[in-house]
Design a protein around this motif. Structure first.
Motif, mmCIF file in Angstrom:
data_model
loop_
_atom_site.group_PDB
_atom_site.id
_atom_site.type_symbol
_atom_site.label_atom_id
_atom_site.label_comp_id
_atom_site.label_asym_id
_atom_site.label_seq_id
_atom_site.Cartn_x
_atom_site.Cartn_y
_atom_site.Cartn_z
ATOM 1 N N ARG A 266 0.789 -1.227 0.000
ATOM 2 C CA ARG A 266 0.000 0.000 0.000
ATOM 3 C C ARG A 266 0.826 1.284 0.000
ATOM 4 N N PRO A 267 1.956 1.380 0.737
ATOM 5 C CA PRO A 267 2.714 2.639 0.684
ATOM 6 C C PRO A 267 3.136 3.039 -0.733
ATOM 7 N N LEU A 268 3.413 2.079 -1.576
ATOM 8 C CA LEU A 268 3.766 2.388 -2.959
ATOM 9 C C LEU A 268 2.558 2.949 -3.713
ATOM 10 N N GLY A 269 1.384 2.405 -3.451
ATOM 11 C CA GLY A 269 0.161 2.924 -4.057
ATOM 12 C C GLY A 269 -0.133 4.339 -3.600
ATOM 13 N N VAL A 270 0.119 4.616 -2.340
ATOM 14 C CA VAL A 270 -0.091 5.969 -1.804
ATOM 15 C C VAL A 270 0.880 6.941 -2.481
ATOM 16 N N ALA A 271 2.136 6.536 -2.615
ATOM 17 C CA ALA A 271 3.120 7.395 -3.281
ATOM 18 C C ALA A 271 2.726 7.656 -4.737
ATOM 19 N N ALA A 272 2.251 6.625 -5.418
ATOM 20 C CA ALA A 272 1.820 6.783 -6.810
ATOM 21 C C ALA A 272 0.618 7.727 -6.894
ATOM 22 N N ALA A 273 -0.299 7.618 -5.951
ATOM 23 C CA ALA A 273 -1.476 8.491 -5.938
ATOM 24 C C ALA A 273 -1.069 9.942 -5.686
ATOM 25 N N VAL A 274 -0.101 10.156 -4.805
ATOM 26 C CA VAL A 274 0.393 11.515 -4.558
ATOM 27 C C VAL A 274 0.995 12.079 -5.845
ATOM 28 N N GLY A 275 1.799 11.288 -6.529
ATOM 29 C CA GLY A 275 2.380 11.725 -7.793
ATOM 30 C C GLY A 275 1.318 12.014 -8.841
ATOM 31 N N MET A 276 0.300 11.172 -8.875
ATOM 32 C CA MET A 276 -0.784 11.362 -9.844
ATOM 33 C C MET A 276 -1.539 12.658 -9.565
ATOM 34 N N VAL A 277 -1.805 12.923 -8.306
ATOM 35 C CA VAL A 277 -2.499 14.163 -7.938
ATOM 36 C C VAL A 277 -1.658 15.373 -8.357
ATOM 37 N N ALA A 278 -0.361 15.321 -8.092
ATOM 38 C CA ALA A 278 0.519 16.433 -8.483
ATOM 39 C C ALA A 278 0.540 16.607 -10.000
#
Length: 116
Positions: free
Chosen positions: A65-77
């Protein structure tokens, strides 16, 4: 919540992969719109790589999950940048799609954080 993340991440990943592919092959519909807002051809491979990386990160986040959270943060940016770019170019017709993907990325982020 975990099932919701899996569904949202999977659907978003499919959309991101399709968008990344369209940029790589320089789909006419995509390139026309991006040229209209001032994005040079040289940026297409980089933007494509970012979208594909976000898609892979969201899918990997199903298992870690932490990798998914990081990817979601990048996607939002990424999609905040897309919305701002459309607004700066006064291309209001182009704002809904990146805005929708921004909201979807935020949903993946919230679901990812809630299920860490």
């Amino acid at each position: 919540m975990s099932i919701a993340y899996i569904v949202v991440a999977s659907l978003i990943a499919l959309v991101l992969l399709a968008s990344g592919r369209a940029k790589l092959v320089k789909d006419e519909r995509i390139t026309e719109g991006m040229h209209r807002i001032g994005v040079p051809d040289s940026w297409f491979p980089r933007l494509s790589a970012l979208e594909i990386a976000a898609a892979l990160g969201l899918v990997a986040g199903i298992f870690y999950r932490p990798l998914g959270v990081a990817a979601a943060v990048g996607m939002v940016a990424y999609f905040i940048g897309a919305v701002v770019t459309h607004l700066r170019a006064k291309d209001t017709a182009g704002v809904p799609l990146p805005s929708t993907l921004l909201v979807a990325g935020a949903a993946a982020l919230v679901l990812g954080v809630a299920t860490v």
